[in-house]
Design a protein around this motif. Structure first.
Motif, short mmCIF file in Angstrom:
data_model
loop_
_atom_site.label_atom_id
_atom_site.label_comp_id
_atom_site.label_asym_id
_atom_site.label_seq_id
_atom_site.Cartn_x
_atom_site.Cartn_y
_atom_site.Cartn_z
N GLY A 274 0.83 -1.20 0.00
CA GLY A 274 0.00 0.00 0.00
C GLY A 274 0.86 1.24 0.00
O GLY A 274 1.94 1.28 -0.59
N GLY A 275 0.40 2.29 0.71
CA GLY A 275 1.16 3.52 0.78
C GLY A 275 2.23 3.46 1.86
O GLY A 275 2.33 2.50 2.62
N GLY A 276 3.05 4.50 1.92
CA GLY A 276 4.10 4.58 2.92
C GLY A 276 5.28 3.69 2.62
O GLY A 276 5.45 3.18 1.52
N CYS A 277 6.11 3.48 3.63
CA CYS A 277 7.33 2.68 3.50
C CYS A 277 6.98 1.20 3.58
O CYS A 277 6.35 0.75 4.55
CB CYS A 277 8.31 3.06 4.59
N SER A 285 11.97 1.10 14.32
CA SER A 285 11.92 2.54 14.55
C SER A 285 10.83 3.23 13.75
O SER A 285 10.79 4.46 13.67
CB SER A 285 13.28 3.17 14.22
N ALA A 286 9.92 2.47 13.13
CA ALA A 286 8.86 3.07 12.32
C ALA A 286 7.82 3.76 13.20
O ALA A 286 7.56 3.34 14.33
CB ALA A 286 8.20 1.99 11.47
N ASP A 287 7.24 4.83 12.68
CA ASP A 287 6.14 5.50 13.37
C ASP A 287 4.98 5.67 12.39
O ASP A 287 5.00 5.13 11.28
CB ASP A 287 6.59 6.85 13.94
N ALA A 288 3.98 6.41 12.79
CA ALA A 288 2.77 6.55 11.98
C ALA A 288 3.07 7.18 10.62
O ALA A 288 2.48 6.80 9.60
CB ALA A 288 1.73 7.39 12.73
N ALA A 289 4.00 8.12 10.58
CA ALA A 289 4.33 8.79 9.32
C ALA A 289 4.93 7.81 8.31
O ALA A 289 4.70 7.93 7.10
CB ALA A 289 5.29 9.95 9.57
N CYS A 290 5.70 6.84 8.81
CA CYS A 290 6.33 5.86 7.91
C CYS A 290 5.29 5.03 7.16
O CYS A 290 5.54 4.57 6.05
CB CYS A 290 7.24 4.94 8.70
N ARG A 291 4.12 4.85 7.76
CA ARG A 291 3.10 4.00 7.15
C ARG A 291 2.19 4.76 6.19
O ARG A 291 1.38 4.16 5.50
CB ARG A 291 2.27 3.34 8.24
N THR A 292 2.32 6.09 6.17
CA THR A 292 1.41 6.87 5.32
C THR A 292 2.14 7.78 4.33
O THR A 292 1.63 8.02 3.23
CB THR A 292 0.49 7.74 6.20
N ARG A 293 3.30 8.27 4.69
CA ARG A 293 4.00 9.23 3.84
C ARG A 293 4.78 8.53 2.73
O ARG A 293 5.40 7.49 2.96
CB ARG A 293 4.96 10.06 4.68
N SER A 294 4.73 9.05 1.53
CA SER A 294 5.48 8.48 0.41
C SER A 294 6.98 8.64 0.67
O SER A 294 7.43 9.66 1.19
CB SER A 294 5.10 9.15 -0.90
N VAL A 295 7.74 7.60 0.31
CA VAL A 295 9.17 7.56 0.59
C VAL A 295 9.94 7.45 -0.71
O VAL A 295 9.54 6.73 -1.63
CB VAL A 295 9.51 6.36 1.51
N GLU A 296 11.04 8.16 -0.82
CA GLU A 296 11.90 8.09 -1.98
C GLU A 296 13.35 8.18 -1.52
O GLU A 296 13.62 8.39 -0.32
CB GLU A 296 11.58 9.21 -2.97
N LEU A 297 14.29 8.00 -2.45
CA LEU A 297 15.70 8.11 -2.09
C LEU A 297 16.07 9.56 -1.83
O LEU A 297 15.91 10.41 -2.70
CB LEU A 297 16.58 7.54 -3.21
N LEU A 309 12.61 8.05 6.20
CA LEU A 309 12.24 9.36 6.74
C LEU A 309 13.24 9.85 7.76
O LEU A 309 13.42 11.06 7.93
CB LEU A 309 10.85 9.27 7.38
N ARG A 310 13.93 8.94 8.45
CA ARG A 310 14.94 9.35 9.42
C ARG A 310 16.09 10.08 8.73
O ARG A 310 16.68 11.00 9.27
CB ARG A 310 15.48 8.12 10.17
#
Length: 317
Positions: A274-277, A285-297, A309-310
């Motif tokens: 789905g979305g997120g990481c 170390s994942a939090d709520a933002a990791c599961r919803t925010r799009s991640v790129e290099l 995101l870190r």
């Protein structure tokens, strides 16, 4: 020499490779690491359009400035073996069991260089000697060789037409450590002496660190970290790379030898992403933002990047 941009490979709704991009110059070695099912082999085979018809491939694969994904079949056949070749995983299944190894090495030479049979056989004998297989065994069949010898024969075939690029898909899988070291030394010598570019795929970070200048770590079809090989393994920025590095015991360190760290859980099913990481469900170390925010290099140091995101927040260690 090779420029891959936004490469995507899907099988129906399942996207096996997602937005992969990288570059490779002559004389460079790029290692691609990750667990089984992360998309390494699919990505590699898509470069020369070796995937089945059920695969849908998009993006750009520029080889010497020419996009191989849109090239005509006649042109693609000219590139294969002649300019770019593959060392397939599992030499026994890749070699034809009813033809001698000499004939199989001669075939691409005769097809692409249009030389005499005598000249092709002479070249095949030279290649066998170069990879440590006696030239007199050119008339033997694949089943008459050991696993390490068959892998050497596959490398000889890949070198038959003096290509500029070799894609090596798990070339040392199932080999003992002594033969593995010999194969890696052989590939390293070829890079230094011939100036060819090599993409080497493996799940073994130690092998890639020994062989490659740069590493790209894949997870769930995406590259999640890139950088110089030794720096990346010594100081990983992505939690997944860190977990892979810690899974290998360190020689001389009793603590890591007796209790190497592993990685909890299993890789995700590509169809369920789905979305997120994608690594968030297994990341401590994942939090709520990791599961919803799009991640790129994102840049994570000199000549390095990581999809975490870190890193973006400047918290990566």
């Amino acid at each position: 020499m090779l420029e891959v941009r936004d490469l995507n490979v899907s099988y129906g709704p399942a996207q096996a490779v997602r937005g992969v991009s990288f570059e490779l110059d002559r004389g460079q070695t790029l290692g691609v690491a990750g667990e089984s099912g992360c998309g390494k082999s699919t990505m590699a085979l898509s470069l020369l359009r070796l995937l089945p018809d059920t695969a849908h491939v998009t993006g750009r694969v520029l080889f010497e400035g020419e996009d191989l994904l849109t090239a005509r079949w006649a042109r693609l056949r000219a590139v294969r073996w002649n300019a770019a070749s593959v060392v397939f995983q599992g030499a026994m299944s890749a070699l034809n069991p009813v033809r001698t190894v000499g004939d199989q090495i001669c075939e691409p030479i005769l097809l692409h260089e249009r030389v005499s049979v005598k000249a092709a056989r002479r070249r095949a004998a030279e290649l066998l000697d170069a990879v440590g297989v006696p030239a007199r065994r050119a008339r033997d069949y694949p089943h008459e060789f050991s696993g390490g010898q068959r892998q050497r024969i596959m490398i000889a075939m890949a070198l038959a037409c003096r290509p500029d690029l070799i894609v090596a898909d798990e070339p040392t899988t199932a080999l003992d450590v002594m033969v593995q070291a010999q194969i890696l030394r052989l590939l390293g010598d070829l890079v230094r002496e011939s100036g060819i570019g090599v993409i080497m795929i493996s799940h073994d970070l130690a092998v890639l660190a020994q062989m490659c200048e740069r590493l790209a770590v894949m997870y769930a079809g995406r590259i999640v970290e890139t950088g110089p090989a030794r720096e990346l393994i010594a100081d990983p920025r992505h939690p997944y790379t860190r977990a892979l590095a810690r899974a290998f015991p360190t020689i001389g360190d009793p603590a890591s030898r007796l209790a190497p760290e592993g990685l909890p859980g299993d890789p995700p099913r590509i169809a369920d992403l789905g979305g997120g990481c994608a690594f968030a469900p297994r990341c401590a170390s994942a939090d709520a933002a990791c599961r919803t925010r799009s991640v790129e290099l994102w840049p994570s140091g000199r000549d390095r990047a990581a999809a975490c995101l870190r890193v973006l927040e400047g918290e990566a260690s």
